[in-house]
Design a protein around this motif. Structure first.
Motif, short mmCIF file in Angstrom:
data_model
loop_
_atom_site.label_atom_id
_atom_site.label_comp_id
_atom_site.label_asym_id
_atom_site.label_seq_id
_atom_site.Cartn_x
_atom_site.Cartn_y
_atom_site.Cartn_z
N GLY A 55 0.56 -0.81 0.17
CA GLY A 55 0.12 -0.40 -0.24
C GLY A 55 0.74 1.13 0.51
N LYS A 56 0.44 2.40 -0.26
CA LYS A 56 1.16 3.50 -0.53
C LYS A 56 0.56 4.06 0.43
N PHE A 57 0.94 5.48 0.90
CA PHE A 57 0.95 6.67 1.43
C PHE A 57 1.51 7.80 1.23
N SER A 67 4.82 29.45 1.52
CA SER A 67 5.89 29.82 0.89
C SER A 67 6.23 28.72 0.55
N MET A 68 6.13 27.37 0.86
CA MET A 68 6.75 26.23 0.65
C MET A 68 5.73 25.07 1.37
N SER A 69 5.75 23.48 0.24
CA SER A 69 5.24 22.57 0.95
C SER A 69 6.13 21.66 0.21
N PHE A 70 6.08 19.92 0.73
CA PHE A 70 6.53 19.16 -0.04
C PHE A 70 5.71 17.61 0.47
N ASP A 71 6.04 16.80 -0.58
CA ASP A 71 4.66 15.47 -0.30
C ASP A 71 5.76 14.74 0.20
N PHE A 72 5.26 13.78 1.12
CA PHE A 72 6.51 13.24 1.73
C PHE A 72 5.64 11.44 1.48
N GLY A 73 6.05 10.63 1.56
CA GLY A 73 5.57 9.47 0.76
C GLY A 73 5.98 7.90 0.16
N GLY A 74 5.37 7.05 0.12
CA GLY A 74 6.02 5.80 0.23
C GLY A 74 5.34 5.08 0.01
N ILE A 75 5.97 3.44 0.18
CA ILE A 75 4.98 2.58 -0.22
C ILE A 75 6.12 1.46 0.60
N LEU A 84 4.36 -3.37 14.52
CA LEU A 84 5.78 -2.72 13.41
C LEU A 84 4.83 -2.48 11.59
N ILE A 85 5.95 -1.32 11.56
CA ILE A 85 5.00 -0.52 10.20
C ILE A 85 6.92 0.15 9.61
N GLU A 86 6.93 -0.46 8.75
CA GLU A 86 8.02 -0.50 7.38
C GLU A 86 7.91 -0.43 6.28
N TYR A 87 8.73 0.86 5.50
CA TYR A 87 8.01 1.35 4.15
C TYR A 87 9.72 2.46 3.98
N VAL A 88 9.53 2.15 2.53
CA VAL A 88 10.33 3.00 1.71
C VAL A 88 10.06 3.85 1.03
N LEU A 89 10.75 5.13 0.96
CA LEU A 89 10.36 6.42 0.80
C LEU A 89 10.37 6.86 -0.82
N GLY A 90 10.09 7.70 -1.68
CA GLY A 90 10.29 7.62 -2.93
C GLY A 90 11.48 7.69 -3.37
N ASP A 91 12.27 8.25 -2.38
CA ASP A 91 13.87 7.86 -2.67
C ASP A 91 14.99 7.24 -2.10
#
Length: 141
Positions: A55-57, A67-75, A84-91
């Motif tokens: 699943g994605k978030f 003045s600024m914004s960014f998206d923080f997400g992963g799978i 437990l929760i484990e995920y990989v960020l977009g980078d």
């Protein structure tokens, strides 16, 4: 600033609430919008969460002044309810969150790979500030 071969960063807090409530407030987008930012000048105007392996978030963090914004997400790569929760960020960086229940409190330990732009202490401080916001929000709601 090159940070290759830098060890993961670990932060933690103990929230004075049962693990079921901590889990719900951590994962429900209605609640995420109320705590997932590092300082009062920021907010979360948008959050989505499909909490399951694969699943994605996505969370949009934005300055309140626009003045600024960014998206923080992963799978998500692993989800074990209330534990437990484990995920990989977009980078490609990995994050692991452990929930440890103890009667009426929950210890949350978050370990993440650092990014290569900001100093380690700044990253640790930012993530810890968000975790502090989570604790404060969860304990008062």
């Amino acid at each position: 600033m090159a940070l290759e071969n830098t060890a993961p960063i670990t932060i933690e807090t103990t929230v004075n609430t049962p693990v079921e409530k901590a889990w719900e407030f951590w994962n429900n987008p209605v609640h995420i919008k109320n705590w997932a930012f590092a300082s009062p000048e920021w907010h979360v105007p948008h959050a989505e969460n499909d909490l399951r392996k694969g699943g994605k978030f996505s969370t949009t963090m934005a300055a309140k002044d626009g003045s600024m914004s960014f998206d923080f997400g992963g799978i998500y790569t692993s989800v074990d309810m209330y534990k437990l929760i484990e995920y990989v960020l977009g980078d490609g960086r990995k994050v692991k969150i452990v929930f440890e229940a103890d009667a009426d409190s929950t210890k949350i330990t978050e370990t993440f790979d650092p990014e290569s732009v900001n100093p380690i202490e700044m990253q640790k401080g930012g993530w810890q500030a968000i975790l502090h916001n989570f604790k404060k929000y969860t304990e008062t709601n």
